[in-house]
Design an enzyme around this catalytic site. Structure first.
Site, PDB file in Angstrom:
ATOM      1  N   GLU A 166     -16.769  18.691 -36.120  1.00 54.08           N
ATOM      2  CA  GLU A 166     -15.414  19.141 -36.448  1.00 54.08           C
ATOM      3  C   GLU A 166     -15.411  20.583 -36.940  1.00 54.08           C
ATOM      4  OE1 GLU A 166     -12.941  17.458 -35.644  1.00 54.08           O
ATOM      5  OE2 GLU A 166     -13.496  15.340 -35.666  1.00 54.08           O
ATOM      6  N   ASP A 173     -16.872  12.506 -24.555  1.00 50.71           N
ATOM      7  CA  ASP A 173     -15.986  13.413 -23.815  1.00 50.71           C
ATOM      8  C   ASP A 173     -16.444  14.865 -23.665  1.00 50.71           C
ATOM      9  OD1 ASP A 173     -15.558  13.630 -26.577  1.00 50.71           O
ATOM     10  OD2 ASP A 173     -13.467  13.013 -26.498  1.00 50.71           O
ATOM     11  N   GLU A 230      -2.648   5.683 -27.520  1.00 54.71           N
ATOM     12  CA  GLU A 230      -4.015   6.057 -27.866  1.00 54.71           C
ATOM     13  C   GLU A 230      -5.013   5.479 -26.857  1.00 54.71           C
ATOM     14  OE1 GLU A 230      -4.973   8.121 -30.112  1.00 54.71           O
ATOM     15  OE2 GLU A 230      -7.097   7.699 -30.265  1.00 54.71           O
ATOM     16  N   GLU A 233      -4.446  15.660 -25.015  1.00 58.13           N
ATOM     17  CA  GLU A 233      -5.238  15.648 -23.767  1.00 58.13           C
ATOM     18  C   GLU A 233      -4.426  15.444 -22.492  1.00 58.13           C
ATOM     19  OE1 GLU A 233      -5.961  13.937 -26.504  1.00 58.13           O
ATOM     20  OE2 GLU A 233      -7.683  15.075 -27.245  1.00 58.13           O
TER      21      GLU A 233
END
Ligand SMILES: *[C@@H]1O[C@H](CO)[C@@H](O)[C@H](O)[C@H]1NC(C)=O
Ligand SMILES: *[C@@H]1O[C@H](CO)[C@@H](O)[C@H](O)[C@H]1NC(C)=O
Length: 594
Positions: free
Chosen positions: A124, A256, A368, A407
């Protein structure tokens, strides 16, 4: 470019040939222009961004994120003001120079040497702070050396994640006490594999190669390991041996951005000699062969989905997620680089299927995660609750939250900028209106997460992540902005949507291994329907801080559920808010920290 000799032979063999003799690898559709309607829409999104960001400044300035319903704040990312640093590149691209300048001045003064948190996530911190600082430095004309000095402080802490000579880093750092690091037994591929863009730029601007060296070592360790299929690697690795520890394959959370960075790193540097492009081509080819499915037992059989895959859980798992929906845009980008038209068509088909989760949803916003009936009527690990909805729309809701994720719109952005097809803009405009109508907190102008998109009047949650400013607002704006703003022929976005200047924007074409894949069934974007218009303000929920996760009863692979649904949240946050004990292996726990 492939040599001419090979070229003649291959173009005869391939369904889709590389563009021999192309002048330059253009990603965007040449000559793309902004319409008057688009200009007006871009302005509306730009104005809403400012109002929303001002709510953050008013109630939470200097903290990581605003709690939009309670006018409070939360500090999950070191408490250094993640929303400020994450907003810099968006403010700049929108032309909010007041916000950008103010944010830069703030960022120059952050004390990154210490934090109030016990532990800090390497992943992060890298994607939000390191990338945010370096991108702001580039966008501002490389004049603010202090931004690089700050990035160096962050980077010098991040590289302590590699213990000893380990090829892969630990994700959790004891920032205030780096001398006595905690060992870890697991490293997720989205941890070791989402560093190379940022570390490359840090090495470039500091003149110190050590950052890039470590990030390259991690990336290569994963890319050279034995995948479940060629180019498809599982989620969890041993940081010491660099060997895989599980068999779960997904383009969703936890994995991802490793796949994302393979092709984006080749684009950033113009390097088509190393293993990055061949590995990514394998990832996509294997996905087409093993993961792509069309839903069964529905009228919407033309939809093209990516499944998850785990042999130990029965093979293909017919589930996809909002996080995993970045894949469409990523395939389109790589396809344009290497001139692989079938990959491009798959990328567009995947994007259309993700957009369908928005247009078919009662709120106009996708969930989600969602499920479907896979090939041979396979429903391994998932459950279709609403058969009538499924038959009509080709998916059913699984985890119904919307936490302001980008996304789906990210992929729509690539689809629009590469085709110029205005239907993508209509889809984005409807999505934006649905987000604005459902998520706007009228009292302060902020946007809040939603508990359940499977509703015409979803309840808001007291949650508003910094990626709203970094990514969601940015991609929506760019779909309508002048196409010269963040032109894809010049910029590559990190996984938090911070743009970096590519090193070789004029590169003629990218060499790639030949593959023989059939293009997908045609699935043009459908005309978006107007979502229903209920405009009631939802009551403020009882619980505060972070949204509780609603996971399906029974069924489903635990790791898949967890990773697919929590994405950038930490496992401990999820445990706290779900209040449900979940038995998981230690390494699954660590992977979930991504
Ligand atoms: C899948 O289910 C449908 C509807 O029940 C049925 O018609 C079809 O034959 C099934 N396909 C397979 C491969 O079992
Ligand atoms: C979605 O809403 C419909 C209608 O209210 C309901 O029947 C269905 O169970 C809901 N699905 C989920 C996953 O909540």
């Amino acid at each position: 470019m492939l040599s001419k000799n090979f070229g003649a032979l291959l173009s005869a063999l391939l369904l889709v040939a590389a563009p021999f003799g192309a002048e330059a690898a253009t990603i965007q559709k040449p000559g793309l222009k902004q319409s008057e309607t688009s200009a007006s829409r871009a302005n509306q999104i730009k104005a809403a961004y400012k109002t929303s960001y001002q709510a953050y400044l008013k109630y939470a300035t200097g903290h990581d994120a605003l709690l939009p319903l309670s006018n409070g704040f939360t500090d999950p990312f070191g408490g250094w003001g993640a929303s400020v640093v994450d907003s810099l590149s968006t403010s700049f691209l929108m032309g909010h120079m007041d916000l950008y300048n103010q944010g830069v001045e703030y960022s120059k003064k952050i004390d990154f040497t210490k934090t109030s948190s016990d532990t800090i996530s390497l992943f992060e911190t890298n994607i939000r702070y390191l990338a945010g600082l370096i991108s702001a430095y580039e966008l501002g004309g490389k004049k603010e050396q202090k931004l690089i000095d700050q990035a160096k402080v962050v980077g010098d802490h991040l590289i302590t994640g590699w213990l000893g000579s380990n090829p892969l880093p630990c994700n959790t750092l004891k920032w205030n006490n780096l001398a006595t690091p905690d060992a870890c037994t697991s490293s997720g591929i989205a941890e070791g594999g989402t560093l190379i863009l940022e570390m490359d730029r840090l090495s470039k601007y500091t003149g110190d190669p050590k950052y890039l060296k470590l990030a390259t070592k991690s990336m290569k360790t994963i890319a050279q390991s034995k995948g479940v299929f060629p180019g498809l690697f599982p989620q969890v690795y041993d940081p010491k041996t660099g060997l895989p520890k599980d068999d779960y394959v997904t383009w969703g959370g936890g994995s991802d951005s490793f796949f994302e960075y393979l092709i984006k790193y080749a684009y950033l540097t113009g390097d088509d000699q190393s293993l990055w492009i061949p590995t990514w081509v394998n990832s996509v080819s294997s996905s087409i062969e093993h993961l792509i499915e069309h839903p069964e037992q529905t009228q919407a059989k033309q939809l093209t989905y990516l499944t998850d895959y785990s042999a130990s859980n029965g093979g293909n798992l017919p589930r996809w997620s909002h996080l995993g929906c970045f894949a469409g845009g990523n395939w389109i980008l790589g396809a344009k680089m290497i001139g692989q038209d079938a990959f491009d068509q798959y990328g567009q088909a995947l994007t259309a299927a993700c957009a369908n989760t928005y247009t078919a949803s009662p709120s106009g916003i996708g969930p989600e995660s969602f499920v479907f009936v896979g090939t041979n009527n396979n429903t391994d690990g998932v459950r279709i609750n609403n058969a009538a909805f499924y038959r009509k729309n080709g998916f059913d809701f699984e985890v119904t939250q919307y936490i302001l994720r980008p996304e789906v719109m990210e992929s729509v952005f690539y689809a629009y900028r590469t085709t110029g097809d205005a239907r993508w803009q209509e889809i984005a405009w409807n999505a934006w209106n649905s987000i604005y109508r459902n998520c706007l907190v009228k009292q302060n102008g902020a946007l809040a997460a939603l508990a359940d998109v499977n509703s015409t009047s979803p309840t808001k949650l007291d949650d508003s992540e910094s990626f709203l400013y970094a990514e969601t607002f940015k991609y929506l704006y760019l779909i309508f902005a002048d196409p010269e703003v963040a032109n894809l022929d010049k910029y590559v976005f990190n996984t938090e949507a911070h743009p970096f200047l590519v090193d070789q924007p004029q590169k003629a074409s990218y060499k790639a291994p030949a593959v023989n894949v059939k293009p997908p069934k045609k699935d043009k974007p459908k005309k978006a329907k107007q979502p229903s218009k209920t405009d009631k303000d939802a009551p403020v929920p009882m619980f505060s801080s972070l949204p509780g996760l609603k996971l399906p009863e029974g069924g489903g692979n635990t790791l898949g559920n967890l990773l697919g649904s929590i994405g950038k949240r930490t496992a401990s946050q999820v445990r706290r808010h779900r209040g449900v004990a979940h038995k998981r292996r230690q390494d699954q726990d660590a992977a979930a920290e991504v």
